[in-house]
Design a protein around this motif. Structure first.
Motif, PDB file in Angstrom:
ATOM      1  N   ILE A 114      74.939 -90.346  -8.172  1.00 18.22           N
ATOM      2  CA  ILE A 114      74.251 -89.054  -8.135  1.00 18.22           C
ATOM      3  C   ILE A 114      72.750 -89.312  -8.206  1.00 18.22           C
ATOM      4  N   MET A 115      71.974 -88.596  -7.398  1.00 18.76           N
ATOM      5  CA  MET A 115      70.515 -88.689  -7.456  1.00 18.76           C
ATOM      6  C   MET A 115      69.953 -87.349  -7.902  1.00 18.76           C
ATOM      7  N   VAL A 116      68.982 -87.379  -8.823  1.00 23.74           N
ATOM      8  CA  VAL A 116      68.501 -86.158  -9.467  1.00 23.74           C
ATOM      9  C   VAL A 116      67.332 -85.507  -8.721  1.00 23.74           C
ATOM     10  N   GLY A 117      67.258 -85.696  -7.398  1.00 22.40           N
ATOM     11  CA  GLY A 117      66.258 -84.985  -6.602  1.00 22.40           C
ATOM     12  C   GLY A 117      65.032 -85.808  -6.274  1.00 22.40           C
ATOM     13  N   ASP A 118      64.147 -85.199  -5.461  1.00 21.09           N
ATOM     14  CA  ASP A 118      62.932 -85.859  -4.959  1.00 21.09           C
ATOM     15  C   ASP A 118      63.286 -87.123  -4.182  1.00 21.09           C
ATOM     16  N   MET A 119      64.128 -86.927  -3.165  1.00 14.47           N
ATOM     17  CA  MET A 119      64.473 -88.032  -2.274  1.00 14.47           C
ATOM     18  C   MET A 119      63.332 -88.334  -1.308  1.00 14.47           C
ATOM     19  N   ILE A 120      62.581 -87.287  -0.893  1.00 13.16           N
ATOM     20  CA  ILE A 120      61.490 -87.460   0.064  1.00 13.16           C
ATOM     21  C   ILE A 120      60.195 -86.935  -0.554  1.00 13.16           C
ATOM     22  N   ASP A 121      59.063 -87.265   0.076  1.00 13.56           N
ATOM     23  CA  ASP A 121      57.774 -86.780  -0.408  1.00 13.56           C
ATOM     24  C   ASP A 121      57.562 -85.315  -0.088  1.00 13.56           C
ATOM     25  N   GLY A 122      58.152 -84.848   1.020  1.00 19.37           N
ATOM     26  CA  GLY A 122      57.936 -83.473   1.454  1.00 19.37           C
ATOM     27  C   GLY A 122      56.690 -83.342   2.316  1.00 19.37           C
ATOM     28  N   HIS A 123      56.671 -82.303   3.141  1.00 17.27           N
ATOM     29  CA  HIS A 123      55.536 -82.101   4.038  1.00 17.27           C
ATOM     30  C   HIS A 123      55.583 -80.668   4.555  1.00 17.27           C
ATOM     31  N   ASP A 124      54.435 -80.215   5.066  1.00 19.91           N
ATOM     32  CA  ASP A 124      54.361 -78.863   5.618  1.00 19.91           C
ATOM     33  C   ASP A 124      54.840 -78.788   7.060  1.00 19.91           C
ATOM     34  N   TYR A 125      54.958 -79.942   7.727  1.00 19.40           N
ATOM     35  CA  TYR A 125      55.353 -79.956   9.127  1.00 19.40           C
ATOM     36  C   TYR A 125      56.824 -80.348   9.253  1.00 19.40           C
ATOM     37  N   PRO A 126      57.635 -79.556   9.989  1.00 18.41           N
ATOM     38  CA  PRO A 126      59.071 -79.848  10.128  1.00 18.41           C
ATOM     39  C   PRO A 126      59.341 -81.234  10.688  1.00 18.41           C
ATOM     40  N   GLU A 127      58.525 -81.694  11.657  1.00 20.51           N
ATOM     41  CA  GLU A 127      58.766 -83.003  12.256  1.00 20.51           C
ATOM     42  C   GLU A 127      58.652 -84.117  11.205  1.00 20.51           C
ATOM     43  N   GLU A 128      57.671 -83.976  10.322  1.00 20.03           N
ATOM     44  CA  GLU A 128      57.476 -84.990   9.293  1.00 20.03           C
ATOM     45  C   GLU A 128      58.594 -84.946   8.259  1.00 20.03           C
ATOM     46  N   VAL A 129      59.053 -83.737   7.899  1.00 15.31           N
ATOM     47  CA  VAL A 129      60.171 -83.611   6.966  1.00 15.31           C
ATOM     48  C   VAL A 129      61.408 -84.304   7.532  1.00 15.31           C
ATOM     49  N   ALA A 130      61.711 -84.055   8.819  1.00 15.78           N
ATOM     50  CA  ALA A 130      62.874 -84.678   9.450  1.00 15.78           C
ATOM     51  C   ALA A 130      62.737 -86.198   9.467  1.00 15.78           C
TER      52      ALA A 130
END
Length: 560
Positions: free
Chosen positions: A76-92
């Motif tokens: 189980i991972m408790v979240g924050d797998m990615i940094d996050g971003h405002d642009y959908p392409e970067e999130v993907a």
């Protein structure tokens, strides 16, 4: 699965009374106290992976490898797998990269949302379309696992679970009241945050006197507290940046966690928790005794910002310290038809011979009015069929040597994020605070930062949901456009001579900086940074590109 183990014959001889006449072979029997419990099981927990240095994947990857050696039932991972971003392409792209690393887990993998994963509209939409449930519950060997979402309802004065999620949790606890143990997971420590107080009180009351244990992440530091006779764990990072915790017993280091549910000395089921630092569990065979030198991604001299179609030349250097060939792949993600483009295609493959370093140059162009989003360089290396840690770095626009850090600031704070518009206008333009409900006089203080990092938390203390303003002045002998490189924890907006310079807020990312075009007038220019803090550390660093060496930086414009 039963794991092999070693037993001391001397210990067994002392522990077991064996009648030699009754034993038909040489096999000794284990005492009852160490015989396997058929209901015993183990699971692993991974902490946050975001806000880290760009080459910290090796920490996460090593954790995954050691977890595989431990053979847990699931992870189980408790979240924050990615940094996050405002642009959908970067999130993907970030989710794709994360998937390439977590796919190495051999056990089933479950996870829940963190603030970096769903903290932007693009992140929330990606989760909704691709990842499904935001909170869930499951059973394993008569044990209940409740995975909650602390990011379900976001806003001021803080996040909440929301009515539907609370009712879901209460229903699950009521339907499974006779389980052996209950484990509750969440990203943020809801029990310690005022915005969750009423909702968590209902859930905690429903947990009652059953055996249960609670885990969260988010704080990037390990701490344990006891509430109502139950243990609550705030887990540290598994590759994320390491912060100090507000708890006195904090332990800021990278780790993963193994939890075994088994009978204790009193015969009752207990959760046995062990925290492990990656690198202290040895693999059967190491790839090599020598660490691989870092891949370098650096800008080469090119055209100045502001050219009708800007150019950037980026060099990638891949060394091979090993005794056999190393295969490398350089790929650039985030290229757009109306944005950054690469003349030679987006993927290059090459081989590096032992003891050599291969340098490759890549030439990029972009329209004058499209600086963001920046593409990323992704470098993968393979040696003897084994993948080395992936290097992922935002495209450097100009050489590091041309940037000058801002070391003198004027700073004002602390303000509410929803300060009235007159206050915001005054602070970002330098005009008097006429018509503002805030006091007409703002106390500005000068802050000098030798290392370029402005620590607002040292000036104003750890303040959640707060804003401060930092100003500096730049003198240019001519009108031209340059670049600023900014890192903010947690977010920032840049204003240049009263006009906002960035489309999206600058955020703390995995070791990378955000860039902004800085149009300078001839003479003195006022730069104002609005720095918002959600929770924890509160910092700002800014560097201004000065390729000609003729800019002057100061905390404020000279009088007169």
């Amino acid at each position: 699965m039963k794991h092999p183990f070693l037993v001391s014959l001397l210990l067994l001889a002392c522990s077991i009374s064996v009648n030699a006449q009754a034993v038909e072979d040489d096999a000794l029997l284990l005492p009852d106290r160490v015989r396997s419990n058929p209901d015993k099981f183990t699971f692993a927990i991974l902490g946050d992976r975001t806000g880290s240095d760009r080459q910290s994947w090796h920490i996460f990857d090593r954790s995954v490898e050691e977890i595989n050696l431990s053979r847990p039932d699931f992870v189980i991972m408790v979240g924050d797998m990615i940094d996050g971003h405002d642009y959908p392409e970067e999130v993907a792209a970030q989710w794709e990269e994360f998937q390439s690393h977590v796919d190495r887990l051999e056990a089933p993998f479950m996870f829940l949302p963190g603030n970096h994963d769903v903290g932007t509209p693009a992140g929330a939409e990606y989760w909704k379309k691709n990842l499904g449930r935001r909170y869930t519950v499951f059973l394993h060997r008569r044990t209940l696992f409740l995975l909650l979402n602390t990011e379900e309802i976001q806003g001021e004065p803080g996040n909440r679970f929301g009515h539907e999620q609370v009712e879901f949790a209460l229903r699950a606890l009521d339907q499974h009241a006779d389980v052996r143990h209950t484990f509750v997971f969440m990203h943020q420590p809801a029990w310690a945050l005022p915005s969750f107080a009423v909702e968590w009180e209902r859930i905690e009351k429903a947990l009652g006197d059953r055996p249960y244990t609670v885990f969260c992440g988010h704080l990037h530091s390990l701490s344990v507290e006891e509430r109502n006779g139950h243990r609550y764990y705030s887990l540290g990072p598994s590759g994320a940046r390491v912060d100090n915790s507000p708890f006195d017993e904090s332990a800021p280091f990278h780790h993963y966690t193994l939890v075994t549910l088994d009978a204790g000395a009193d015969g009752r089921d207990s959760a046995h928790v062990s925290v492990r630092q990656p690198g202290n569990v040895w693999r059967p065979a190491e790839l090599t005794g020598r660490a691989a030198p870092s891949v370098r991604v650096a800008a080469r001299p090119g055209r100045r910002p502001g050219h009708p179609r800007n150019q950037s030349v980026v060099g990638v250097s891949v060394p091979n310290p090993f005794g056999e060939k190393l295969d490398a792949t350089v790929h650039f993600s985030g290229l757009l038809p109306d944005g950054w483009q690469l003349a030679s295609g987006d993927t290059t493959r090459f081989t590096v011979q032992p003891g050599e370093t291969v340098d490759r140059e890549f030439r990029f162009t972009r329209p004058r009015d499209r600086l963001l989003p920046l593409p990323y360089a992704v470098i993968q290396r393979e040696y003897r069929g084994n993948l080395l840690p992936t290097v992922r770095q935002v495209l450097p626009l100009v050489p590091d040597s041309v940037f000058r850090p801002v070391t003198e600031w004027h700073v004002a704070g602390v303000f509410s994020p929803d300060a009235d518009s007159a206050t915001v206008i005054a602070l970002t333009t330098g005009r008097p605070l006429e018509g503002s409900s805030t006091a007409s006089r703002v106390d500005w203080r000068t802050a000098s930062v030798a290392d370029g990092l402005l620590s607002l938390d040292r000036l104003f203390g750890l303040r959640d949901s707060s804003v401060a303003y930092a100003t500096c002045a730049v003198f240019s002998p001519r009108e031209h456009t340059t670049l600023a490189r900014i890192r903010a924890n947690d977010r920032a907006d840049l204003f240049i001579n009263g006009a906002r310079a960035n489309e999206q807020p600058f955020r703390l990312t995995s070791g990378d900086s955000d860039y902004a075009l800085v149009p300078l007038r001839a003479g003195w220019n006022l730069l104002v940074v609005r720095v918002g803090n959600l929770t924890g550390r509160w910092t700002l660093s800014m560097q201004v590109a000065d390729p000609e060496g003729d800019l002057r930086l100061a905390a404020s414009r000279p009088r007169g």
